[in-house]
Design a protein around this motif. Structure first.
Motif, short mmCIF file in Angstrom:
data_model
loop_
_atom_site.label_atom_id
_atom_site.label_comp_id
_atom_site.label_asym_id
_atom_site.label_seq_id
_atom_site.Cartn_x
_atom_site.Cartn_y
_atom_site.Cartn_z
N ASP A 131 4.20 0.17 -2.35
CA ASP A 131 4.93 -0.62 -1.66
C ASP A 131 4.14 -1.90 -1.00
O ASP A 131 3.35 -1.68 -0.36
CB ASP A 131 5.81 0.08 -0.65
N PRO A 132 4.59 -3.02 -1.35
CA PRO A 132 3.98 -4.34 -0.76
C PRO A 132 3.75 -4.17 0.79
O PRO A 132 2.76 -4.58 1.44
CB PRO A 132 4.62 -5.41 -1.27
N THR A 133 4.87 -3.65 1.41
CA THR A 133 4.92 -3.56 3.02
C THR A 133 3.70 -2.55 3.30
O THR A 133 2.94 -2.82 4.35
CB THR A 133 6.19 -3.14 3.44
N ARG A 134 3.72 -1.55 2.84
CA ARG A 134 2.51 -0.56 3.11
C ARG A 134 1.25 -0.91 2.98
O ARG A 134 0.25 -0.86 3.69
CB ARG A 134 2.77 0.85 2.52
N ARG A 135 1.11 -1.54 1.59
CA ARG A 135 -0.28 -2.46 1.29
C ARG A 135 -0.46 -3.40 2.45
O ARG A 135 -1.78 -3.67 2.78
CB ARG A 135 -0.18 -2.81 0.08
N VAL A 180 2.41 -0.13 16.80
CA VAL A 180 3.39 -0.19 15.66
C VAL A 180 4.30 -1.17 15.99
O VAL A 180 4.68 -1.98 15.17
CB VAL A 180 4.24 1.22 15.80
N SER A 181 4.59 -1.68 17.13
CA SER A 181 5.43 -2.88 17.52
C SER A 181 4.63 -4.11 16.92
O SER A 181 5.26 -4.96 16.48
CB SER A 181 5.59 -2.89 19.05
N GLU A 182 3.36 -4.08 16.98
CA GLU A 182 2.64 -5.27 16.64
C GLU A 182 2.67 -5.33 15.02
O GLU A 182 3.00 -6.35 14.48
CB GLU A 182 1.00 -5.38 17.04
N GLU A 213 10.30 -8.50 8.50
CA GLU A 213 11.82 -8.76 8.59
C GLU A 213 12.55 -7.39 8.41
O GLU A 213 13.26 -7.43 7.35
CB GLU A 213 12.31 -9.95 7.95
N MET A 214 12.44 -6.66 9.27
CA MET A 214 13.05 -5.07 8.99
C MET A 214 13.16 -4.59 10.41
O MET A 214 12.67 -4.98 11.36
CB MET A 214 12.46 -4.26 8.09
N THR A 215 14.07 -3.45 10.40
CA THR A 215 14.30 -2.90 11.78
C THR A 215 13.44 -2.03 11.85
O THR A 215 12.57 -1.57 10.88
CB THR A 215 15.67 -2.05 11.60
N PRO A 240 13.42 1.26 12.80
CA PRO A 240 13.59 2.60 11.95
C PRO A 240 13.21 2.39 10.35
O PRO A 240 12.52 3.27 9.95
CB PRO A 240 15.09 2.89 12.23
N SER A 241 13.45 1.32 9.96
CA SER A 241 12.91 0.94 8.66
C SER A 241 11.53 0.99 8.51
O SER A 241 11.00 1.53 7.63
CB SER A 241 13.75 -0.01 8.13
N PHE A 242 10.88 0.31 9.46
CA PHE A 242 9.72 0.17 9.49
C PHE A 242 8.74 1.54 9.83
O PHE A 242 7.66 1.96 9.15
CB PHE A 242 9.04 -0.72 10.49
N MET A 243 9.18 2.24 10.58
CA MET A 243 8.71 3.34 10.88
C MET A 243 8.72 4.47 9.58
O MET A 243 7.66 5.39 9.39
CB MET A 243 9.30 4.18 11.95
N LYS A 244 9.46 4.13 8.64
CA LYS A 244 9.44 5.11 7.48
C LYS A 244 8.35 4.62 6.69
O LYS A 244 7.62 5.57 5.77
CB LYS A 244 10.92 4.76 6.68
N HIS A 245 8.00 3.41 6.67
CA HIS A 245 6.61 3.14 6.08
C HIS A 245 5.38 3.53 6.68
O HIS A 245 4.40 4.20 5.96
CB HIS A 245 6.53 1.62 5.97
N ILE A 246 5.40 3.56 7.90
CA ILE A 246 4.34 4.14 8.69
C ILE A 246 4.14 5.89 8.50
O ILE A 246 3.29 6.35 8.27
CB ILE A 246 4.58 4.08 10.18
#
Length: 111
Positions: A17-21, A34-36, A42-44, A46-52
């Motif tokens: 996934d490009p976001t995770r890369r 995580v907040s930084e 441009e995502m919520t 909770p959606s970003f935390m799935k990537h983490i």
């Protein structure tokens, strides 16, 4: 070998996934909250935390919570798993191309 393959598969899935890369690239410069990290996308949250979580389950990223701040760190040793696999694949393809070259090239005494 099967365990090694499962671990490698998890790393490849995480990096698919490009976001995770982008997160891995950013963490290559050092730990980050995580907040930084999330502020760049441009995502919520909770959606970003799935990537983490995907990066954590692959072993590429570790996070620790201190107070209200969760900080992520890149596990550079885990990247070694990819490096080892790529090196083996590179050797395999170089051997194949060397054999092909030997097959299609005329012997030196014929020149």
């Amino acid at each position: 070998m099967a365990k090694h393959s499962i671990e490698l598969d998890r790393v490849f899935v995480a990096l698919a996934d490009p976001t995770r890369r982008a997160v891995v690239r950013r963490l290559g410069g050092g730990p980050c909250s995580v907040s930084e990290l999330a502020g760049s996308f441009e995502m919520t949250l909770p959606s970003f935390m799935k990537h983490i979580r995907t990066l954590e389950s692959s072993g590429l990223v570790r996070s620790a919570k201190r107070g209200r701040v969760r900080t992520c760190t890149l596990d550079r040793e885990r990247l070694g798993l990819l490096d080892d696999w790529l090196a083996e694949e590179r050797r395999r393809w170089e051997q194949r191309t060397d054999r092909l070259e030997a097959l299609v090239s005329p012997p030196m005494e014929d020149l």
